[in-house]
Enzyme design. Sequence first.
Site, PDB file in Angstrom:
ATOM      1  N   CYS A  58       1.522  -3.483   5.743  1.00  0.00           N
ATOM      2  CA  CYS A  58       2.220  -2.853   4.617  1.00  0.00           C
ATOM      3  C   CYS A  58       3.517  -2.149   5.017  1.00  0.00           C
ATOM      4  O   CYS A  58       4.255  -1.681   4.149  1.00  0.00           O
ATOM      5  CB  CYS A  58       1.288  -1.875   3.926  1.00  0.00           C
ATOM      6  SG  CYS A  58      -0.301  -2.622   3.534  1.00  0.00           S
TER       7      CYS A  58
ATOM      8  N   HIS B 238       4.748   6.439   0.724  1.00  0.00           N
ATOM      9  CA  HIS B 238       4.017   5.169   0.647  1.00  0.00           C
ATOM     10  C   HIS B 238       3.129   5.197  -0.597  1.00  0.00           C
ATOM     11  O   HIS B 238       3.065   4.221  -1.334  1.00  0.00           O
ATOM     12  CB  HIS B 238       3.206   4.975   1.921  1.00  0.00           C
ATOM     13  CG  HIS B 238       2.643   3.609   2.098  1.00  0.00           C
ATOM     14  ND1 HIS B 238       3.426   2.491   2.126  1.00  0.00           N
ATOM     15  CD2 HIS B 238       1.363   3.169   2.239  1.00  0.00           C
ATOM     16  CE1 HIS B 238       2.666   1.419   2.293  1.00  0.00           C
ATOM     17  NE2 HIS B 238       1.409   1.799   2.356  1.00  0.00           N
TER      18      HIS B 238
ATOM     19  N   HIS C 234       1.368  -2.307  -5.236  1.00  0.00           N
ATOM     20  CA  HIS C 234       1.550  -2.374  -3.786  1.00  0.00           C
ATOM     21  C   HIS C 234       1.902  -3.814  -3.435  1.00  0.00           C
ATOM     22  O   HIS C 234       1.046  -4.700  -3.468  1.00  0.00           O
ATOM     23  CB  HIS C 234       0.281  -1.928  -3.067  1.00  0.00           C
ATOM     24  CG  HIS C 234       0.476  -1.738  -1.595  1.00  0.00           C
ATOM     25  ND1 HIS C 234       1.656  -2.056  -0.945  1.00  0.00           N
ATOM     26  CD2 HIS C 234      -0.348  -1.232  -0.629  1.00  0.00           C
ATOM     27  CE1 HIS C 234       1.539  -1.782   0.336  1.00  0.00           C
ATOM     28  NE2 HIS C 234       0.336  -1.278   0.556  1.00  0.00           N
TER      29      HIS C 234
END
Lengths: 418, 268
Positions: A170, A303, A338
């Site tokens: 990620c 994040h 995401h």
Amino acid sequence: MQSEKIAVTGVGCICAGCTSPEELWEVLRQGVRRVGTVPAWLFPTELDFPVFCCNRNVLSDRARVLLEETPWEVASSELNRTILLTLSAASQALESAGLTREDLQEVRVGIALGTTVGCTFNNEDCYYAWSDGKEADLTPLWQYLTGNLSAVLHAVLGTRGPSVVVTNACASGTDAIGIARNWIRSGRCDLAIAGGADELSRIAYNGFASLQLLSQGPCRPFDKDRQGLNLGEGAGVLVLEPMEQAQKRGGRPVGYVRGYGMASDAWHPTAPHPEGRGLLAAIRAALADAGLSLEDIAYVNAHGTGTQANDEAESRALSTLFGQEAPPIVSTKGVTGHTLGAAGALETILTLLALQKGESGGTVGCMEIDPSLSVGPVIHGENRELKGTVGLNQSLAFGGGNAALVIEACGEREKGLD
Amino acid sequence: MPAYVLSAVSVPCSQIRNFPSSFLRPLRRADDLTRVAALSAVEAVEQCPVAGSELKGEKGGVFVGTGFGPLETNFRFLDSLRENGEAQASPTLFSHSVHNTVAGYISRILDIRGPGLTLNNLTWSFLWAMSEALSAIESGMVRCALVIAVEIRSPFLEDAYSKMTGNPPDAWEYGAVSWLLGSAPLGDEHPICKLHGVEVSERPFSAREILARASERWSQGGENLKGPMGYAFALTESLYLLHRNVPDIISWEVDAAFGHATVDLSEA
């Protein structure tokens, strides 16, 4: 090593409901959430975790033209969705930088792109047929073998120069931008195209479901009732150049990548270190690289996935750094989902936009901050004025990876990004 | 500024069971890809123990290059998904199907808290990773770096190769290679050599060119390299030949239809 700033001269993006940076900013400002169940045309599933999905056709007109004119013999039907997302964002970034394919033949072009799904062979039909001893149609494998994101973009553009695909889960998009920036600083290329891309995949969807990290409803980063994350898809691409070179050719810098840091938690396969140890190290490294201090940071793009573990670790790290004097913190995953390998790139673009416009926007989906968190974000519907033009974009990843970029917007805030 | 090659280790997959017992627990869930990479990393550090302490903390880094990565683990996840149904697939397999799992494990078992970078490229990912590690040392980002190449056998890929070429890939070699780079010569042992630069230039390639790698030639001896790890094994072996009879500067080159790469080394 070049001492001058590395300028961002072009930006392009695509994600659910957005096909340009300005659209993305408006979606964030209005708190629009283009989230829904997985469309039947994308992949079959009986699960109902919501996702942020782009339109069926993700190849923009300008990307189609780029493909039609490429010296490389390829048809769009041979390219996977992650590549098409990349081409759409990259062609937009090049156009906004005022660069043509011909311009790129004159310089060494570095391409660094982050992805997770995009580097994995996930074709179930092909694998299951082979596994069952049947005659498998290997066409998906041949496409996979020639589908390295950066190699494809080099081939489409006809360019030469460094080429890497970053697979740091990620944090991949953030790391790709940092690496490309370092290439220019060290003289390994004259110009870089950097960012990240990922498509929604049935495998990742089921994988995150098996880890019990998916939210049953739209995600709520940092909220007291958060349940997890929503997967999304998209691509974000930046064009980077030495500032002097950009100005010489008439390019218009919209911002700068000032610093980059990466660090490992050395802790757990999937969970972040509870104190955000690696994240702290990455942020400190990025600030040191930029020659700036915490007081210079006017905005933090967190994040902020909306999982319990991520938001706690991130909050602790930011509290350790800033105490109660933290600048506006925002998670933008409430409007993008995401997007895995694309996340760091999309969030770098959103960081630039926020700094350029001088306002934070809110954390869409965060209605009431979890009181157990050490510091919280700007909540849904709120908007704060930023007291500077330098911000931080940070990413955390499976495997304990952490990456941070220090981003500066150009002083003249009236300049748009597209 | 060059980096010093402090140690270099090749571990074929056949040695995967030789793992030190002290690492059995932290690696109990790891797949073969991670295990063989970790074994090579541990052996590289054992060859230069002083570097092990330099690697610990934020001034050490892990740089992994892999082409196919955890392809086989991903297939096990697909098996699990088909057998168990949606949302019932193995979370452990999924978390190990991510390319940077290897770097994550190695950073944990060796307590490396600096950069952890995984690069994916079907051409010469080890050389790209080495190039980034060298840059990290040159810029002062790290003092010590483990650079790792790893690929394991995939029956699916080998079968595809056979269908494509009509020949079995019987000579392919799998496993891991770890090079330990430092900003200075560390410890009592003489470094193997200095690493001055890595240049990789790629060309667009076809699926056949990248899977068969039939065009890939190594400048020292012109021999055929064996499979996706062939170049990394050959380069590592050449280091020890250089160590015994090193000229001032040697340029290691590899050519293929998909590009050209050079690694510049000299006596330490």
